[in-house]
Design a protein around this motif. Structure first.
Motif, PDB file in Angstrom:
ATOM      1  N   ASP A  60      54.188  42.174  39.345  1.00 11.91           N
ATOM      2  CA  ASP A  60      54.330  40.962  40.147  1.00 11.91           C
ATOM      3  C   ASP A  60      53.678  41.202  41.503  1.00 11.91           C
ATOM      4  O   ASP A  60      53.189  42.297  41.792  1.00 11.91           O
ATOM      5  CB  ASP A  60      55.805  40.548  40.289  1.00 11.91           C
ATOM      6  N   VAL A  61      53.684  40.197  42.358  1.00  5.08           N
ATOM      7  CA  VAL A  61      52.930  40.276  43.612  1.00  5.08           C
ATOM      8  C   VAL A  61      53.455  41.387  44.537  1.00  5.08           C
ATOM      9  O   VAL A  61      52.690  41.967  45.307  1.00  5.08           O
ATOM     10  CB  VAL A  61      52.930  38.915  44.338  1.00  5.08           C
ATOM     11  N   ASP A  62      54.740  41.680  44.446  1.00  2.00           N
ATOM     12  CA  ASP A  62      55.297  42.725  45.315  1.00  2.00           C
ATOM     13  C   ASP A  62      54.754  44.110  44.973  1.00  2.00           C
ATOM     14  O   ASP A  62      54.718  44.996  45.831  1.00  2.00           O
ATOM     15  CB  ASP A  62      56.824  42.722  45.226  1.00  2.00           C
ATOM     16  N   ASP A  63      54.351  44.301  43.726  1.00  2.05           N
ATOM     17  CA  ASP A  63      53.838  45.603  43.300  1.00  2.05           C
ATOM     18  C   ASP A  63      52.426  45.886  43.802  1.00  2.05           C
ATOM     19  O   ASP A  63      51.941  47.018  43.681  1.00  2.05           O
ATOM     20  CB  ASP A  63      53.845  45.690  41.763  1.00  2.05           C
ATOM     21  N   LEU A  64      51.775  44.873  44.364  1.00  2.64           N
ATOM     22  CA  LEU A  64      50.411  45.079  44.841  1.00  2.64           C
ATOM     23  C   LEU A  64      50.353  46.079  46.001  1.00  2.64           C
ATOM     24  O   LEU A  64      49.310  46.704  46.232  1.00  2.64           O
ATOM     25  CB  LEU A  64      49.809  43.743  45.290  1.00  2.64           C
ATOM     26  N   VAL A  65      51.450  46.222  46.728  1.00  2.00           N
ATOM     27  CA  VAL A  65      51.497  47.199  47.815  1.00  2.00           C
ATOM     28  C   VAL A  65      51.232  48.606  47.277  1.00  2.00           C
ATOM     29  O   VAL A  65      50.563  49.422  47.919  1.00  2.00           O
ATOM     30  CB  VAL A  65      52.859  47.137  48.528  1.00  2.00           C
ATOM     31  N   VAL A  66      51.748  48.879  46.074  1.00  2.00           N
ATOM     32  CA  VAL A  66      51.544  50.188  45.444  1.00  2.00           C
ATOM     33  C   VAL A  66      50.203  50.247  44.722  1.00  2.00           C
ATOM     34  O   VAL A  66      49.482  51.249  44.784  1.00  2.00           O
ATOM     35  CB  VAL A  66      52.699  50.490  44.465  1.00  2.00           C
ATOM     36  N   LEU A  67      49.836  49.156  44.041  1.00  5.17           N
ATOM     37  CA  LEU A  67      48.649  49.162  43.189  1.00  5.17           C
ATOM     38  C   LEU A  67      47.342  49.146  43.979  1.00  5.17           C
ATOM     39  O   LEU A  67      46.357  49.755  43.561  1.00  5.17           O
ATOM     40  CB  LEU A  67      48.683  47.959  42.246  1.00  5.17           C
ATOM     41  N   GLN A  68      47.328  48.465  45.110  1.00  7.32           N
ATOM     42  CA  GLN A  68      46.067  48.307  45.845  1.00  7.32           C
ATOM     43  C   GLN A  68      45.427  49.640  46.247  1.00  7.32           C
ATOM     44  O   GLN A  68      44.240  49.866  45.953  1.00  7.32           O
ATOM     45  CB  GLN A  68      46.272  47.415  47.069  1.00  7.32           C
ATOM     46  N   PRO A  69      46.161  50.543  46.901  1.00  7.98           N
ATOM     47  CA  PRO A  69      45.498  51.803  47.285  1.00  7.98           C
ATOM     48  C   PRO A  69      45.160  52.696  46.090  1.00  7.98           C
ATOM     49  O   PRO A  69      44.153  53.424  46.110  1.00  7.98           O
ATOM     50  CB  PRO A  69      46.519  52.473  48.203  1.00  7.98           C
ATOM     51  N   LEU A  70      45.986  52.638  45.038  1.00  6.74           N
ATOM     52  CA  LEU A  70      45.742  53.520  43.892  1.00  6.74           C
ATOM     53  C   LEU A  70      44.502  53.104  43.109  1.00  6.74           C
ATOM     54  O   LEU A  70      43.705  53.942  42.688  1.00  6.74           O
ATOM     55  CB  LEU A  70      46.968  53.528  42.980  1.00  6.74           C
ATOM     56  N   PHE A  71      44.324  51.793  42.894  1.00  7.34           N
ATOM     57  CA  PHE A  71      43.216  51.313  42.062  1.00  7.34           C
ATOM     58  C   PHE A  71      42.085  50.701  42.882  1.00  7.34           C
ATOM     59  O   PHE A  71      41.122  50.183  42.306  1.00  7.34           O
ATOM     60  CB  PHE A  71      43.734  50.279  41.046  1.00  7.34           C
ATOM     61  N   GLY A  72      42.219  50.744  44.193  1.00  2.62           N
ATOM     62  CA  GLY A  72      41.156  50.224  45.043  1.00  2.62           C
ATOM     63  C   GLY A  72      40.948  48.731  44.896  1.00  2.62           C
ATOM     64  O   GLY A  72      39.805  48.251  44.893  1.00  2.62           O
ATOM     65  N   LEU A  73      42.030  47.975  44.787  1.00  3.07           N
ATOM     66  CA  LEU A  73      41.926  46.522  44.643  1.00  3.07           C
ATOM     67  C   LEU A  73      41.390  45.921  45.931  1.00  3.07           C
ATOM     68  O   LEU A  73      41.821  46.276  47.032  1.00  3.07           O
ATOM     69  CB  LEU A  73      43.294  45.917  44.305  1.00  3.07           C
ATOM     70  N   HIS A  74      40.468  45.005  45.790  1.00  2.00           N
ATOM     71  CA  HIS A  74      39.811  44.437  46.955  1.00  2.00           C
ATOM     72  C   HIS A  74      40.791  43.601  47.782  1.00  2.00           C
ATOM     73  O   HIS A  74      41.669  42.918  47.241  1.00  2.00           O
ATOM     74  CB  HIS A  74      38.630  43.562  46.527  1.00  2.00           C
ATOM     75  N   ASP A  75      40.630  43.666  49.119  1.00  2.00           N
ATOM     76  CA  ASP A  75      41.550  42.963  50.022  1.00  2.00           C
ATOM     77  C   ASP A  75      41.578  41.457  49.767  1.00  2.00           C
ATOM     78  O   ASP A  75      42.638  40.831  49.794  1.00  2.00           O
ATOM     79  CB  ASP A  75      41.151  43.216  51.484  1.00  2.00           C
ATOM     80  N   LEU A  76      40.412  40.860  49.523  1.00  2.00           N
ATOM     81  CA  LEU A  76      40.363  39.406  49.311  1.00  2.00           C
ATOM     82  C   LEU A  76      41.087  39.009  48.027  1.00  2.00           C
ATOM     83  O   LEU A  76      41.769  37.983  47.985  1.00  2.00           O
ATOM     84  CB  LEU A  76      38.903  38.942  49.253  1.00  2.00           C
ATOM     85  N   ALA A  77      40.945  39.833  46.990  1.00  2.00           N
ATOM     86  CA  ALA A  77      41.628  39.541  45.724  1.00  2.00           C
ATOM     87  C   ALA A  77      43.137  39.648  45.901  1.00  2.00           C
ATOM     88  O   ALA A  77      43.899  38.805  45.405  1.00  2.00           O
ATOM     89  CB  ALA A  77      41.147  40.488  44.633  1.00  2.00           C
ATOM     90  N   VAL A  78      43.581  40.687  46.601  1.00  2.00           N
ATOM     91  CA  VAL A  78      45.010  40.855  46.853  1.00  2.00           C
ATOM     92  C   VAL A  78      45.535  39.703  47.695  1.00  2.00           C
ATOM     93  O   VAL A  78      46.637  39.185  47.459  1.00  2.00           O
ATOM     94  CB  VAL A  78      45.268  42.213  47.555  1.00  2.00           C
TER      95      VAL A  78
END
Length: 311
Positions: free
Chosen positions: A34-52
């Protein structure tokens, strides 16, 4: 957040997110978050800031595809219809070479329904998972379209049988929902066309051809809802025509009744005048004779109108 290793359609739970950072020997990782998990997923998988940012700030998003260096970010809209209102739920997807991350704000039925399909088709790559998921989303639009059509037919039958003021509110509401959904279907159709035609290195070339079949279904759905929009316009015309017909029917009845009572009113008007002598005034059974004559005239005119189908 749930992490699963998917290999030939078989799901294996994964305890630590770090395990999903490296490609498995076989299969791929599906991370359902869910959206709250993006805090963990973004740095690990390099998710782009605009997508997040899109995932965090927008519930109803325009379907799109954004291509980054090592992953794709896709937004598709899941649909639900509860006979009163049509809902769209954004399904955010991050597609990598060995993983697929699904991010949602609310539960989406397609994520549960796709599991038996993955097992049956023995899916072992993230791009094939993406294909089956989008195919399922589009199929649900067809199901909702069938229910909308049934709702239109039900409204049409109700209007023809007995028109109510509430029918107009239902027609306007349904038409607004269809117009709003039609605007959302256009970008989703274009997104699927992009998946079919554009050269995408994270999607197998042979698999890309299958997106053409989904695109055809998406075009059919778009055209179908265009037809539904026209049908709701016809419903409104039928409603107005039914009201006019009903008003004419009521006026016809009132006119006939008024015509019946005109001679009766004429007679009572004559015998209500203050003259010393009126025929039959002093006759012992004058009132009875007068009432019988009035009844004969009234029922005679009523019979005549019924015979001519005016009542």
């Amino acid at each position: 957040m749930k992490i699963r290793l998917v290999n030939n359609g078989v799901f294996t739970p994964v305890e630590k997110i770090e395990e999903a950072l490296l490609p498995p020997e076989n299969g791929f990782y599906w991370i359902d978050a869910d959206v709250d998990d993006l805090v963990v997923l973004q740095p690990l998988f390099g998710l782009h800031d605009l997508a997040v940012e899109d995932c965090l700030t927008e519930e109803e998003q325009r379907p799109k595809l954004e291509i980054y260096e090592n992953q794709y970010f896709l937004v598709i809209n899941s649909i639900r219809f509860d006979d009163e209102e049509i809902f769209l739920r954004a399904l955010n997807l991050f597609l990598g070479r060995h993983y697929l991350i699904t991010v949602t704000r609310q539960k989406i039925n397609e994520l549960r329904s796709v599991k038996p399909i993955l097992w049956e088709q023995e899916v072992d790559t993230a791009d094939r998972f993406l294909y089956h998921l989008i195919d399922l989303v589009v199929d649900n639009y067809i199901t909702v379209g069938d229910r909308v059509e049934a709702r239109i037919e039900s409204l049409e039958e109700a209007i023809l049988v007995h028109t109510k003021k509430s029918h107009l509110t239902e027609i306007i509401g349904l038409r607004s929902e269809i117009l709003w959904l039609k605007k959302a279907l256009g970008p989703q159709r274009d997104l699927i066309a992009t998946l079919n035609k554009k050269d995408l290195r994270l999607i197998d070339n042979d698999l890309q051809k299958y997106f053409g079949d989904i695109h055809e279904n998406a075009v059919k759905i778009y055209e179908t809802f265009e037809t539904y929009r026209d049908l709701t316009g016809n419903l409104r015309e039928a409603y107005q025509s039914s009201l006019a017909s009903r008003a004419n029917e009521i006026m016809r009845v009132f006119t006939a009744l008024t015509t019946i009572f005109m001679p009766l009113t004429f007679i009572t008007g004559i015998y209500g005048m203050n003259f010393d002598y009126i025929p039959g005034m002093h006759f012992a059974y004058g009132s009875v004779v007068l009432l019988v004559c009035m009844a004969v005239i009234g029922f005679g005119m009523f019979y005549l109108f019924r015979k001519k189908d005016w009542l």
